[in-house]
Scaffold this active site. Structure first.
Site, PDB file in Angstrom:
ATOM      1  N   ASN A 164      26.195 -20.051   3.750  1.00 17.88           N
ATOM      2  CA  ASN A 164      25.801 -18.575   4.209  1.00 17.88           C
ATOM      3  C   ASN A 164      24.495 -18.372   3.724  1.00 17.88           C
ATOM      4  O   ASN A 164      24.191 -17.906   2.625  1.00 17.88           O
ATOM      5  CB  ASN A 164      26.749 -17.595   3.478  1.00 17.88           C
ATOM      6  N   GLU A 165      23.687 -18.469   4.594  1.00 14.19           N
ATOM      7  CA  GLU A 165      22.014 -18.203   4.586  1.00 14.19           C
ATOM      8  C   GLU A 165      21.734 -16.752   4.390  1.00 14.19           C
ATOM      9  O   GLU A 165      22.978 -15.899   4.699  1.00 14.19           O
ATOM     10  CB  GLU A 165      21.477 -18.846   5.831  1.00 14.19           C
TER      11      GLU A 165
END
Ligand code: F6R
Length: 640
Positions: A164-165
């Site tokens: 989850n950037e």
């Protein structure tokens, strides 16, 4: 043993999430593994399934090693365990060395009695048409087990959890994601260069992670200290996805000491707890204050102390004026152009002893270029000032040589032999083998021994070249080729008896008055740390020898970071010419110049990093009110 577990019991806490700091990495890994084992056992007793959310990467590897040990030695069974992995790369076969499936099989699943059907990892090769359905099914499958009981997380240097950037939404679910530049950069080594790192991955969402009943985020090493500080003490923001964990009611961060250094309880402990104002703490406080206010030390006023949380210090030690002078003098005394001690002079306030005037010096260089990169100026001065300087190159550094560089040398030897009719069946065989392997080598594949040898020889040549350049006799260059390093992979063997013996032997042979070693804990692959552990162990074994009573151990930092200024005990200034000379010394390491196989988190070339850092240290000293130098190399003395 945790040093401090619940920071909210402290005077003031800046931490917005439960955070534990462990003194040693082993203790950290054991604590996490033991929480997982306890969950599995508790569930077993109730006849229930334990649902684990698992991560890959360097962070949890040793937790898995400990779980395997518990399985083999203590009979911990994984019969009742179901695992869901966080993520998987897209676009590489699931059998590739870099796939998370391979990682999990090799590091955990193949060694425990978990059922194959209970090991769930997103399928990175799912077709575009089926992707959405695959992700939905992954979510549903987790829910069908009643959700995740224990979610293990690492953290990326950009704050990602899973993949989850930054920018990921708090309620995001399992989905396809485009990997961040930094994430790809950090993975470049495993893939043999940025170009080969996948651009997409499938990851569980933030929402998926936050549904877990218990979450433990592990982080260790200096490299993660800054992002950890932001995630633990900063605001909740999509720019740092790990900060979302602040909103979970049963999430903890578990850190090692080096990863906690940016937290307020470490950086400004007087703001979070009662502190003992000893010399080191006073120095830390005053330097912090000067840097905060961007003032030189001698300009700090009582008001500055009072208004910035340091009134305690004034109450105990009097006026700002006196404290300022004391700390200023301490810093002044760390500066010396005589790293081996200044002969025939009063050394009461100098970092090194004047006697013996000519010292035997042993520099430990973890890789073949750390001596010149990290202490090249000091190295040169020690030689110029007539000390007997030895360098012990601890590892061969062979994995950091690019294939095309090796090819160039192989061709050179073969062409040379052909042209001059040189015949050596064994050499030819080794070079032929290396050449043949290079032709079929797959991306990221481990080098065969013959190629590793070629790469090792290239680095030996470069180190020798630096020694000649600095003026060290080649008989004083010792190539230790420590066995722990020789796996051909980023992953090394644990350091062991054979390594300790080699390190101890070289110390015993030289009987040095000074040892320099890389005190660097931020090396991305930990080689510096392991090499340092080796030196510590050797010194421990030898310390009862008479000559060791007269031996001082100085620690320099590798290319990645510098000592905090309040810890520095010796700084060696460099003139502009000396900086240039050091740069030319670093250039002797041609195989490391451009296109280094592993560049780490920083794309600057090594000479540039070294110069920026050495100039930075000089600037810091200058800003604190000390003389202005072009550059400086810093050291901390390790007392044993
Ligand atoms: C891996 C994962 C990532 C890593 C993170 C840290 O499954 O989801 O979030 O935990 O990138 O990686 P390492 O541990 O290699 O520093």
């Amino acid at each position: 043993m945790t040093l401090e577990t619940f920071s909210h019991f402290n005077l003031v806490s800046f931490e917005k999430i439960d955070t534990s700091i462990y003194q040693s990495l082993d203790e950290l890994f054991k604590a996490v593994a033991s929480e997982i084992a306890t969950l599995i056992l508790t569930k077993q007793k109730k006849g229930e399934t334990a649902v684990l959310g698992l991560a890959t990467g360097a962070t949890p590897k040793k937790v898995y090693t400990e779980l395997i040990r518990m399985h083999k030695e203590e009979g911990l069974s994984f019969e009742n365990v179901v695992c869901f992995n966080l993520d998987e790369y897209c676009g590489i076969p699931s059998t590739a060395i870099q796939s998370y499936k391979t990682f999990m099989n090799e590091n955990l699943f193949n060694h425990i009695n978990i059922k194959e059907e209970n090991c769930n990892i997103p399928n990175g090769n799912i077709s575009t048409e089926l992707l959405k359905q695959h992700c939905d099914e992954y979510e549903k499958k987790i829910d069908s087990y009643g959700g995740i009981d224990f979610q293990l997380l690492g953290i990326g240097r950009n704050g990602h959890i899973g993949f989850n950037e930054p920018g990921s939404h708090v309620s995001s679910v399992t989905r396809l994601i485009t990997l961040d530049h930094l994430t790809r950069f950090d993975a470049a080594y495993e893939f043999g260069g940025m170009a080969n790192v996948p651009r997409k991955a499938i990851t569980m969402g933030i929402g998926t992670i936050l549904k877990a009943k218990r979450i433990v985020l592990m982080a260790w090493g200096e490299r993660k200290a800054s992002i950890i500080q932001q995630a633990v003490e900063g605001i909740v923001t999509e720019y740092i996805p790990a900060s979302y964990l602040q909103g979970h009611k049963n999430a903890s961060f578990v850190l090692d000491e080096s990863c906690s250094t940016e937290l307020a309880r470490r950086k400004t402990p007087w703001l979070t707890d009662m502190v003992k104002w000893d010399n080191a703490m006073i120095r830390k406080g005053v330097i912090y204050l000067a840097q905060l206010l961007n003032k030189s030390i001698l300009k700090l006023t009582n008001n500055d102390y009072n208004q910035n949380g340091l009134s305690d210090l004034l109450a105990l030690h009097g006026q700002a004026y006196d404290i300022n002078i004391e700390v200023f003098n301490q810093l002044q005394h760390t500066i010396t152009g005589w790293p081996g001690g200044k002969p025939n002079s009063d050394d009461a306030n100098r970092p090194e002893r004047a006697n013996p005037a000519k010292k035997r010096v042993l520099i430990f260089s973890p890789h073949p270029d750390d001596d010149i990169i990290s202490m090249g100026g000091t190295f040169q001065r020690l030689v110029d000032q007539g000390h007997e300087v030895h360098v012990a190159y601890q590892t061969s550094g062979n994995i950091a040589v690019a294939d095309d560089e090796a090819l160039r040398f192989i061709e050179f030897v073969k062409d040379y032999n052909k042209q001059f009719g040189v015949k050596s069946a064994e050499t030819e065989k080794m070079y032929d083998e290396a050449l043949a392997f290079l032709k079929v080598k797959k991306n990221g594949e481990k080098d065969i021994e013959a190629l590793r040898k070629v790469k090792g020889i290239i680095r030996v040549g470069e180190a020798k070249n630096t020694c000649r350049f600095v003026g060290v006799s080649l008989s004083n260059a010792h190539f230790l080729d420590l066995p722990f390093y020789e796996t051909g992979l980023v992953e090394k063997m644990p350091i062991g008896e054979a390594d300790f013996e080699i390190i101890a032997n070289v110390i015993d042979k030289i009987k040095p008055h000074q040892i320099y070693a890389a005190g660097d804990l931020a090396d991305p692959h930990g080689t510096h740390k392991v090499c340092l552990d080796g030196v510590f162990e050797a010194v421990k074994r030898l310390k009862h020898n008479e000559y060791m009573k007269d031996c001082w151990l100085w620690l320099y930092k590798g290319a990645w970071a510098e000592w905090d200024i309040d810890l520095i005990e010796m700084v060696v200034p460099m003139s502009p010419d000396q900086v240039l000379k050091k740069r030319n010394g670093i250039f002797k390491h041609q195989s490391q110049k451009d296109g280094v196989v592993f560049q780490g988190a920083d794309s600057r070339e090594f000479w540039k990093r070294a110069e920026d850092r050495n100039r930075g240290t000089a600037e810091l000293y200058n800003k604190l009110g000390l003389a202005e130098y072009e550059a400086m190399e810093a050291f901390v003395r390790w007392k044993f």
